[in-house]
Design a protein around this motif. Structure first.
Motif, PDB file in Angstrom:
ATOM      1  N   SER A   1      -2.452  31.507 -10.172  1.00  0.00           N
ATOM      2  CA  SER A   1      -3.888  31.527 -10.738  1.00  0.00           C
ATOM      3  C   SER A   1      -4.184  30.546 -11.794  1.00  0.00           C
ATOM      4  O   SER A   1      -4.747  31.079 -13.040  1.00  0.00           O
ATOM      5  N   VAL A   2      -3.834  29.437 -11.791  1.00  0.00           N
ATOM      6  CA  VAL A   2      -4.368  28.320 -12.484  1.00  0.00           C
ATOM      7  C   VAL A   2      -5.280  27.269 -11.829  1.00  0.00           C
ATOM      8  O   VAL A   2      -4.914  27.201 -10.708  1.00  0.00           O
ATOM      9  N   GLY A   3      -5.965  26.362 -12.423  1.00  0.00           N
ATOM     10  CA  GLY A   3      -6.355  25.128 -11.990  1.00  0.00           C
ATOM     11  C   GLY A   3      -5.334  24.166 -11.438  1.00  0.00           C
ATOM     12  O   GLY A   3      -4.419  24.185 -12.133  1.00  0.00           O
ATOM     13  N   LYS A   4      -5.802  23.689 -10.579  1.00  0.00           N
ATOM     14  CA  LYS A   4      -4.889  22.468  -9.887  1.00  0.00           C
ATOM     15  C   LYS A   4      -4.641  21.493 -10.947  1.00  0.00           C
ATOM     16  O   LYS A   4      -3.467  21.140 -10.918  1.00  0.00           O
ATOM     17  N   LYS A   5      -5.555  21.039 -11.838  1.00  0.00           N
ATOM     18  CA  LYS A   5      -5.219  20.224 -12.975  1.00  0.00           C
ATOM     19  C   LYS A   5      -4.319  20.681 -13.723  1.00  0.00           C
ATOM     20  O   LYS A   5      -3.677  19.798 -14.674  1.00  0.00           O
ATOM     21  N   ARG A   6      -3.794  21.868 -13.951  1.00  0.00           N
ATOM     22  CA  ARG A   6      -2.953  22.350 -14.678  1.00  0.00           C
ATOM     23  C   ARG A   6      -1.677  22.601 -14.211  1.00  0.00           C
ATOM     24  O   ARG A   6      -0.540  23.174 -14.886  1.00  0.00           O
ATOM     25  N   VAL A   7      -1.273  22.120 -12.955  1.00  0.00           N
ATOM     26  CA  VAL A   7      -0.210  22.021 -12.516  1.00  0.00           C
ATOM     27  C   VAL A   7       0.427  20.641 -12.564  1.00  0.00           C
ATOM     28  O   VAL A   7      -0.240  19.707 -11.738  1.00  0.00           O
ATOM     29  N   LYS A   8       1.208  20.181 -13.275  1.00  0.00           N
ATOM     30  CA  LYS A   8       1.683  18.672 -13.376  1.00  0.00           C
ATOM     31  C   LYS A   8       3.047  18.517 -13.057  1.00  0.00           C
ATOM     32  O   LYS A   8       3.858  19.492 -13.234  1.00  0.00           O
ATOM     33  N   LEU A   9       3.441  17.312 -12.586  1.00  0.00           N
ATOM     34  CA  LEU A   9       4.793  16.942 -12.353  1.00  0.00           C
ATOM     35  C   LEU A   9       5.651  16.946 -13.774  1.00  0.00           C
ATOM     36  O   LEU A   9       5.004  16.402 -14.494  1.00  0.00           O
ATOM     37  N   ALA A  10       6.741  17.694 -13.710  1.00  0.00           N
ATOM     38  CA  ALA A  10       7.479  17.637 -15.348  1.00  0.00           C
ATOM     39  C   ALA A  10       7.989  16.093 -15.432  1.00  0.00           C
ATOM     40  O   ALA A  10       8.255  15.394 -14.457  1.00  0.00           O
ATOM     41  N   THR A  11       7.936  15.722 -16.540  1.00  0.00           N
ATOM     42  CA  THR A  11       8.412  14.390 -16.891  1.00  0.00           C
ATOM     43  C   THR A  11       9.873  14.375 -16.742  1.00  0.00           C
ATOM     44  O   THR A  11      10.652  15.389 -16.787  1.00  0.00           O
ATOM     45  N   PRO A  12      10.758  13.111 -16.786  1.00  0.00           N
ATOM     46  CA  PRO A  12      12.172  13.236 -16.282  1.00  0.00           C
ATOM     47  C   PRO A  12      12.903  14.002 -17.680  1.00  0.00           C
ATOM     48  O   PRO A  12      13.874  14.428 -17.391  1.00  0.00           O
ATOM     49  N   ASP A  13      12.097  13.683 -18.796  1.00  0.00           N
ATOM     50  CA  ASP A  13      12.995  14.474 -20.076  1.00  0.00           C
ATOM     51  C   ASP A  13      12.746  16.066 -19.871  1.00  0.00           C
ATOM     52  O   ASP A  13      13.755  16.860 -20.300  1.00  0.00           O
ATOM     53  N   MET A  14      11.677  16.678 -19.246  1.00  0.00           N
ATOM     54  CA  MET A  14      11.463  17.868 -19.203  1.00  0.00           C
ATOM     55  C   MET A  14      12.337  18.384 -18.134  1.00  0.00           C
ATOM     56  O   MET A  14      13.022  19.413 -18.235  1.00  0.00           O
ATOM     57  N   VAL A  15      12.654  17.592 -16.928  1.00  0.00           N
ATOM     58  CA  VAL A  15      13.349  17.955 -15.807  1.00  0.00           C
ATOM     59  C   VAL A  15      14.704  18.162 -16.564  1.00  0.00           C
ATOM     60  O   VAL A  15      15.550  19.217 -16.233  1.00  0.00           O
ATOM     61  N   LEU A  16      15.335  17.181 -17.321  1.00  0.00           N
ATOM     62  CA  LEU A  16      16.681  17.374 -17.855  1.00  0.00           C
ATOM     63  C   LEU A  16      16.768  18.514 -18.970  1.00  0.00           C
ATOM     64  O   LEU A  16      18.012  19.326 -18.751  1.00  0.00           O
ATOM     65  N   GLU A  17      15.594  18.706 -19.683  1.00  0.00           N
ATOM     66  CA  GLU A  17      15.807  19.719 -20.670  1.00  0.00           C
ATOM     67  C   GLU A  17      15.952  21.220 -19.992  1.00  0.00           C
ATOM     68  O   GLU A  17      16.458  21.881 -20.368  1.00  0.00           O
ATOM     69  N   ILE A  18      14.960  21.306 -19.015  1.00  0.00           N
ATOM     70  CA  ILE A  18      14.844  22.642 -18.449  1.00  0.00           C
ATOM     71  C   ILE A  18      16.008  22.774 -17.306  1.00  0.00           C
ATOM     72  O   ILE A  18      16.545  24.096 -17.429  1.00  0.00           O
ATOM     73  N   SER A  19      16.294  21.915 -16.479  1.00  0.00           N
ATOM     74  CA  SER A  19      17.336  22.185 -15.208  1.00  0.00           C
ATOM     75  C   SER A  19      18.473  21.772 -15.463  1.00  0.00           C
ATOM     76  O   SER A  19      19.628  22.328 -15.014  1.00  0.00           O
ATOM     77  N   GLY A  20      18.743  20.978 -16.613  1.00  0.00           N
ATOM     78  CA  GLY A  20      20.037  20.348 -16.738  1.00  0.00           C
ATOM     79  C   GLY A  20      20.438  19.042 -15.899  1.00  0.00           C
ATOM     80  O   GLY A  20      21.452  18.610 -16.221  1.00  0.00           O
ATOM     81  N   TYR A  21      19.631  18.869 -14.893  1.00  0.00           N
ATOM     82  CA  TYR A  21      20.073  17.729 -13.957  1.00  0.00           C
ATOM     83  C   TYR A  21      18.897  16.728 -14.335  1.00  0.00           C
ATOM     84  O   TYR A  21      17.874  16.949 -14.541  1.00  0.00           O
ATOM     85  N   GLU A  22      19.286  15.484 -13.839  1.00  0.00           N
ATOM     86  CA  GLU A  22      18.603  14.338 -13.937  1.00  0.00           C
ATOM     87  C   GLU A  22      17.306  14.115 -12.420  1.00  0.00           C
ATOM     88  O   GLU A  22      17.842  14.760 -11.565  1.00  0.00           O
ATOM     89  N   VAL A  23      16.352  13.540 -12.845  1.00  0.00           N
ATOM     90  CA  VAL A  23      15.479  13.478 -11.543  1.00  0.00           C
ATOM     91  C   VAL A  23      16.166  12.489 -10.543  1.00  0.00           C
ATOM     92  O   VAL A  23      17.045  11.753 -10.893  1.00  0.00           O
TER      93      VAL A  23
END
Length: 160
Positions: free
Chosen positions: A81-103
């Motif tokens: 329930s957010v606007g399409k522009k509020r859904v963004k691809l996570a940056t490589p740094d965010m991916v590593l921080e959140i998931s623990g894995y590299e893009v």
């Protein structure tokens, strides 16, 4: 303090602990793209599953789809329930921080934290597929139904 990067060993422990019938496939070549992964294991690009982290506002959402398809941000936006522009691809740094894995090495499960996961319905058409295996030259060979079972993903029509 530097983040500890997760890799193949952590993924192996995760799948063994949960009795997930998946095989970690070590390759002689890196597989940074869907095409190179399909070529490396001799399968069709649609049987390569990509796991892509998006941010819906500040909430991480893991989207899982097949092959070369483009994931529709609108489907994720509607779910949260957010606007399409509020859904963004996570940056490589965010991916590593959140998931623990590299893009490029992101598995569909076994992350640093439990992620809200959405899976395109077409992924479930296959009983045999390959996903990121925790390193650029490793794939995870599995049945996509196990992704659904382990993650509790919401099944959506995610691709264009």
């Amino acid at each position: 303090m530097a983040l500890i990067k997760l890799g193949v060993d952590e993924l192996r422990i995760y799948i063994q602990a949960r009795s997930i019938p998946a095989e970690i496939v070590q390759l002689d070549v890196p597989t940074p793209t869907v095409e190179t992964a399909a070529l490396a294991v001799g399968t069709h690009v649609d049987q390569i599953i990509k796991s892509i982290l998006f941010m819906a506002d500040e909430h991480p959402v893991l989207a899982i789809a097949c092959g070369l398809s483009n994931i529709r941000r609108r489907a994720i936006a509607n779910l949260y329930s957010v606007g399409k522009k509020r859904v963004k691809l996570a940056t490589p740094d965010m991916v590593l921080e959140i998931s623990g894995y590299e893009v490029g090495a992101m598995p569909p499960f076994g992350h640093r934290q439990l992620l809200n996961t959405v899976i395109d319905r077409r992924v479930l058409d296959f009983t045999d597929a390959y996903a990121g295996g925790g390193a650029e030259n490793v794939l995870l060979h599995l049945n996509p139904q196990d992704i659904l079972r382990v993650t509790g993903a919401r099944v959506l029509d995610l691709i264009e």
